[in-house]
Design a protein around this motif. Structure first.
Motif, PDB file in Angstrom:
ATOM      1  N   TYR A  57      -7.327  -3.624  -5.819  1.00 27.73           N
ATOM      2  CA  TYR A  57      -7.081  -3.346  -4.782  1.00 27.73           C
ATOM      3  C   TYR A  57      -6.127  -5.208  -4.781  1.00 27.73           C
ATOM      4  O   TYR A  57      -5.675  -5.615  -6.071  1.00 27.73           O
ATOM      5  CB  TYR A  57      -8.615  -4.472  -4.185  1.00 27.73           C
ATOM      6  CG  TYR A  57      -8.933  -6.134  -5.045  1.00 27.73           C
ATOM      7  CD1 TYR A  57      -9.657  -5.064  -6.201  1.00 27.73           C
ATOM      8  CD2 TYR A  57      -8.738  -7.081  -4.931  1.00 27.73           C
ATOM      9  CE1 TYR A  57     -10.047  -6.277  -7.102  1.00 27.73           C
ATOM     10  CE2 TYR A  57      -9.261  -7.928  -5.917  1.00 27.73           C
ATOM     11  CZ  TYR A  57      -9.823  -7.690  -6.934  1.00 27.73           C
ATOM     12  OH  TYR A  57     -10.247  -8.454  -7.891  1.00 27.73           O
TER      13      TYR A  57
ATOM     14  N   VAL B 176     -10.581  -2.112  -9.212  1.00 24.13           N
ATOM     15  CA  VAL B 176     -12.088  -2.329  -8.210  1.00 24.13           C
ATOM     16  C   VAL B 176     -13.278  -3.034  -9.829  1.00 24.13           C
ATOM     17  O   VAL B 176     -14.440  -2.935  -9.141  1.00 24.13           O
ATOM     18  CB  VAL B 176     -12.810  -1.251  -7.489  1.00 24.13           C
ATOM     19  CG1 VAL B 176     -11.475  -1.584  -5.947  1.00 24.13           C
ATOM     20  CG2 VAL B 176     -12.560   0.075  -8.312  1.00 24.13           C
TER      21      VAL B 176
ATOM     22  N   ASP C  54      -9.308   3.186  -9.203  1.00 21.74           N
ATOM     23  CA  ASP C  54      -9.219   2.627  -7.244  1.00 21.74           C
ATOM     24  C   ASP C  54      -8.452   0.557  -7.512  1.00 21.74           C
ATOM     25  O   ASP C  54      -9.091   0.228  -9.069  1.00 21.74           O
ATOM     26  CB  ASP C  54      -9.921   2.555  -6.135  1.00 21.74           C
ATOM     27  CG  ASP C  54      -9.511   2.548  -4.786  1.00 21.74           C
ATOM     28  OD1 ASP C  54      -8.039   2.008  -4.606  1.00 21.74           O
ATOM     29  OD2 ASP C  54     -10.162   2.411  -3.371  1.00 21.74           O
TER      30      ASP C  54
ATOM     31  N   SER D 108      -7.596 -13.687  -4.810  1.00 25.46           N
ATOM     32  CA  SER D 108      -8.579 -12.583  -4.288  1.00 25.46           C
ATOM     33  C   SER D 108      -9.890 -12.184  -4.315  1.00 25.46           C
ATOM     34  O   SER D 108     -10.014 -12.200  -5.841  1.00 25.46           O
ATOM     35  CB  SER D 108      -8.186 -11.415  -3.584  1.00 25.46           C
ATOM     36  OG  SER D 108      -7.207 -11.670  -3.126  1.00 25.46           O
TER      37      SER D 108
ATOM     38  N   ARG E 254     -11.428 -10.550   0.305  1.00 28.13           N
ATOM     39  CA  ARG E 254     -11.118  -9.455   0.715  1.00 28.13           C
ATOM     40  C   ARG E 254     -10.328  -9.146  -1.062  1.00 28.13           C
ATOM     41  O   ARG E 254      -9.107  -8.498  -1.023  1.00 28.13           O
ATOM     42  CB  ARG E 254      -9.833 -10.400   1.029  1.00 28.13           C
ATOM     43  CG  ARG E 254      -8.596  -9.633   1.767  1.00 28.13           C
ATOM     44  CD  ARG E 254      -7.331 -10.025   2.776  1.00 28.13           C
ATOM     45  NE  ARG E 254      -6.579  -9.698   3.559  1.00 28.13           N
ATOM     46  CZ  ARG E 254      -6.206  -8.187   3.855  1.00 28.13           C
ATOM     47  NH1 ARG E 254      -5.553  -7.731   2.192  1.00 28.13           N
ATOM     48  NH2 ARG E 254      -5.815  -7.317   4.977  1.00 28.13           N
ATOM     49  N   ILE E 255     -12.045  -7.813  -0.978  1.00 28.85           N
ATOM     50  CA  ILE E 255     -12.287  -6.521  -1.781  1.00 28.85           C
ATOM     51  C   ILE E 255     -11.288  -5.694  -1.113  1.00 28.85           C
ATOM     52  O   ILE E 255     -12.071  -5.584  -0.530  1.00 28.85           O
ATOM     53  CB  ILE E 255     -12.470  -6.698  -2.272  1.00 28.85           C
ATOM     54  CG1 ILE E 255     -13.114  -7.906  -3.119  1.00 28.85           C
ATOM     55  CG2 ILE E 255     -12.471  -5.534  -3.763  1.00 28.85           C
ATOM     56  CD1 ILE E 255     -12.038  -8.757  -4.024  1.00 28.85           C
ATOM     57  N   GLU E 256     -10.407  -4.944  -0.417  1.00 29.39           N
ATOM     58  CA  GLU E 256      -9.623  -3.833   0.049  1.00 29.39           C
ATOM     59  C   GLU E 256      -9.041  -3.200  -0.891  1.00 29.39           C
ATOM     60  O   GLU E 256      -7.849  -2.946  -1.471  1.00 29.39           O
ATOM     61  CB  GLU E 256      -9.434  -4.157   1.667  1.00 29.39           C
ATOM     62  CG  GLU E 256      -9.614  -5.581   2.490  1.00 29.39           C
ATOM     63  CD  GLU E 256      -8.444  -5.350   3.145  1.00 29.39           C
ATOM     64  OE1 GLU E 256      -7.748  -4.845   3.424  1.00 29.39           O
ATOM     65  OE2 GLU E 256      -9.028  -5.921   4.363  1.00 29.39           O
ATOM     66  N   PRO E 257     -10.289  -1.847  -1.092  1.00 28.20           N
ATOM     67  CA  PRO E 257      -9.289  -0.765  -2.311  1.00 28.20           C
ATOM     68  C   PRO E 257      -8.056   0.207  -1.631  1.00 28.20           C
ATOM     69  O   PRO E 257      -8.099  -0.124  -0.167  1.00 28.20           O
ATOM     70  CB  PRO E 257     -11.089   0.324  -2.497  1.00 28.20           C
ATOM     71  CG  PRO E 257     -12.248  -0.705  -2.398  1.00 28.20           C
ATOM     72  CD  PRO E 257     -11.818  -1.427  -1.183  1.00 28.20           C
ATOM     73  N   LEU E 258      -6.962  -0.193  -2.156  1.00 25.80           N
ATOM     74  CA  LEU E 258      -6.399   0.751  -1.624  1.00 25.80           C
ATOM     75  C   LEU E 258      -7.130   2.705  -0.949  1.00 25.80           C
ATOM     76  O   LEU E 258      -5.657   2.680   0.082  1.00 25.80           O
ATOM     77  CB  LEU E 258      -5.244   1.277  -2.493  1.00 25.80           C
ATOM     78  CG  LEU E 258      -5.206   0.032  -3.627  1.00 25.80           C
ATOM     79  CD1 LEU E 258      -3.927   0.421  -4.513  1.00 25.80           C
ATOM     80  CD2 LEU E 258      -3.718  -0.546  -2.757  1.00 25.80           C
TER      81      LEU E 258
ATOM     82  N   PHE F  83      -2.089  -5.832  -8.521  1.00 27.87           N
ATOM     83  CA  PHE F  83      -3.783  -5.095  -8.686  1.00 27.87           C
ATOM     84  C   PHE F  83      -4.357  -5.109  -9.051  1.00 27.87           C
ATOM     85  O   PHE F  83      -4.082  -4.682 -11.067  1.00 27.87           O
ATOM     86  CB  PHE F  83      -2.938  -3.785  -8.316  1.00 27.87           C
ATOM     87  CG  PHE F  83      -2.112  -3.501  -7.505  1.00 27.87           C
ATOM     88  CD1 PHE F  83      -2.301  -2.978  -5.840  1.00 27.87           C
ATOM     89  CD2 PHE F  83      -0.209  -2.888  -7.631  1.00 27.87           C
ATOM     90  CE1 PHE F  83      -1.330  -3.041  -4.938  1.00 27.87           C
ATOM     91  CE2 PHE F  83       0.453  -3.179  -6.504  1.00 27.87           C
ATOM     92  CZ  PHE F  83      -0.164  -3.004  -5.325  1.00 27.87           C
TER      93      PHE F  83
ATOM     94  N   THR G 199       0.668  -0.823  -0.027  1.00 28.32           N
ATOM     95  CA  THR G 199       0.015  -0.224   0.212  1.00 28.32           C
ATOM     96  C   THR G 199       0.569   1.364   0.121  1.00 28.32           C
ATOM     97  O   THR G 199       0.465   2.293  -0.140  1.00 28.32           O
ATOM     98  CB  THR G 199      -1.188   0.307   1.837  1.00 28.32           C
ATOM     99  OG1 THR G 199       0.009  -0.324   2.464  1.00 28.32           O
ATOM    100  CG2 THR G 199      -1.700  -0.714   0.875  1.00 28.32           C
TER     101      THR G 199
END
Ligand code: 6CS
Ligand code: FE
Length: 296
Positions: A126, A268, A124, A288, A291-295, A265, A109
């Protein structure tokens, strides 16, 4: 969903033109970032760009210490995240390092990486996959030629070419230790490959990939056009390469490890669907889904 990039279904291989743009926000209107217009243009043309000196020796030392701590932990070694070499029990790769380690999560990150990924993807993003490839001294084996997207599309259900990889050199990459080799311009062609995907293919492919790799003629056509380059990335450099750039790396014959941290990366706007092979999705630590965690 219609399969715009079919592969592993025909008995003959071939090249088809890429259907997606390489840069999704070429003017940087929505996602400005650290790459200069020249660097963006070379990424668009070649399918990769090298950023020398992105990280300091001290930062790379911290990553190597973390990796050594992994190696001392027998419980971690026994987990499916740890992949061993095909012909020895040396560790080849450790997956999901951005999930399991603060050091590697901070690296993924870090704006020096994340801002570039967003800039290239025009949105964006992830982490679709992360791993450390250790390529141990003298025993580290090859990664055969492949386009990552071919696997991520067929086995993980990644719909479009809108993902970028960052390979962080934790050790120097030299001509002796099996550096990353890339075919400039190859990202503009999709090589459809021959052969059916075996069930639980990842159990063998991550040690040595034999399905989802190009035939000789297709590779020759790409290399006739673009040649092969192997950037001598010094420790602390980052190589960003498009998800569809044809690449490989050879054996490490040197007496030192060649260790890279690798983060994929995905936009999204390009979330994975069911695998286009029709098979079970690969485990979460390889691709993934939950677990989709946008930066951000
Ligand atoms: O399976 C993966 O996701 C990645 N690993 C290999 C050995 N080939 C395809 C892709 O780069
Ligand atoms: Fe790859």
């Amino acid at each position: 969903m219609v399969d715009d990039y079919p592969s592993r279904i025909d008995t003959s291989a071939g090249l088809m033109p890429r259907l997606d743009p390489v840069l999704h926000d070429p003017r940087g209107t929505d996602t400005p970032g650290p790459l200069t217009p020249e660097q963006l243009a070379s990424f668009e043309r070649d399918g990769f760009v090298v950023l020398d000196g992105a990280f300091s020796d001290g930062e790379m030392d911290a990553c190597m210490r973390e990796l050594e701590a992994f190696g001392r932990d027998p419980a971690r070694r026994a987990r499916p995240e740890t992949i061993v070499e095909p012909e020895s029990d040396s560790v080849r790769s450790v997956f999901a390092v951005h999930r399991d380690s603060e050091v590697f999560s901070d690296l993924a990150t870090d704006p020096r990486i994340a801002d570039v990924a967003r800039q290239i993807l025009g949105s964006d993003a992830y982490v679709h996959q992360s791993r450390v490839n250790l390529k141990p001294a003298m025993t580290g084996k090859e990664f055969f030629w492949h386009s990552d997207f071919e696997t991520w599309h067929v086995e993980d259900g990644m719909p479009r070419m809108r993902a970028v990889s960052a390979s962080v050199a934790m050790t120097d990459n030299t001509e002796f230790n099996g550096p990353l080799m890339l075919v400039p311009g190859s990202h503009k062609w999709y090589v459809t490959t021959v052969g059916e995907t075996p069930e639980r293919h990842y159990e063998t492919s991550l040690r040595r990939q034999e399905i989802g790799v190009p035939d000789e003629e297709s590779l020759r056509r790409l290399v006739d056009e673009g040649g092969i380059v192997a950037p001598k990335a010094q420790r602390g450099a980052v190589i960003f390469f498009d998800c569809n750039t044809m690449h490989a790396s050879g054996v490490n014959l040197s007496p030192y490890p060649r260790s890279n941290a690798f983060f994929v990366f995905n936009s999204v706007e390009n979330l994975v669907v069911d695998p286009f092979s029709g098979q079970e999705p690969r485990p979460e630590h390889i691709a993934s889904r939950q677990r989709i965690e946008p930066l951000g």
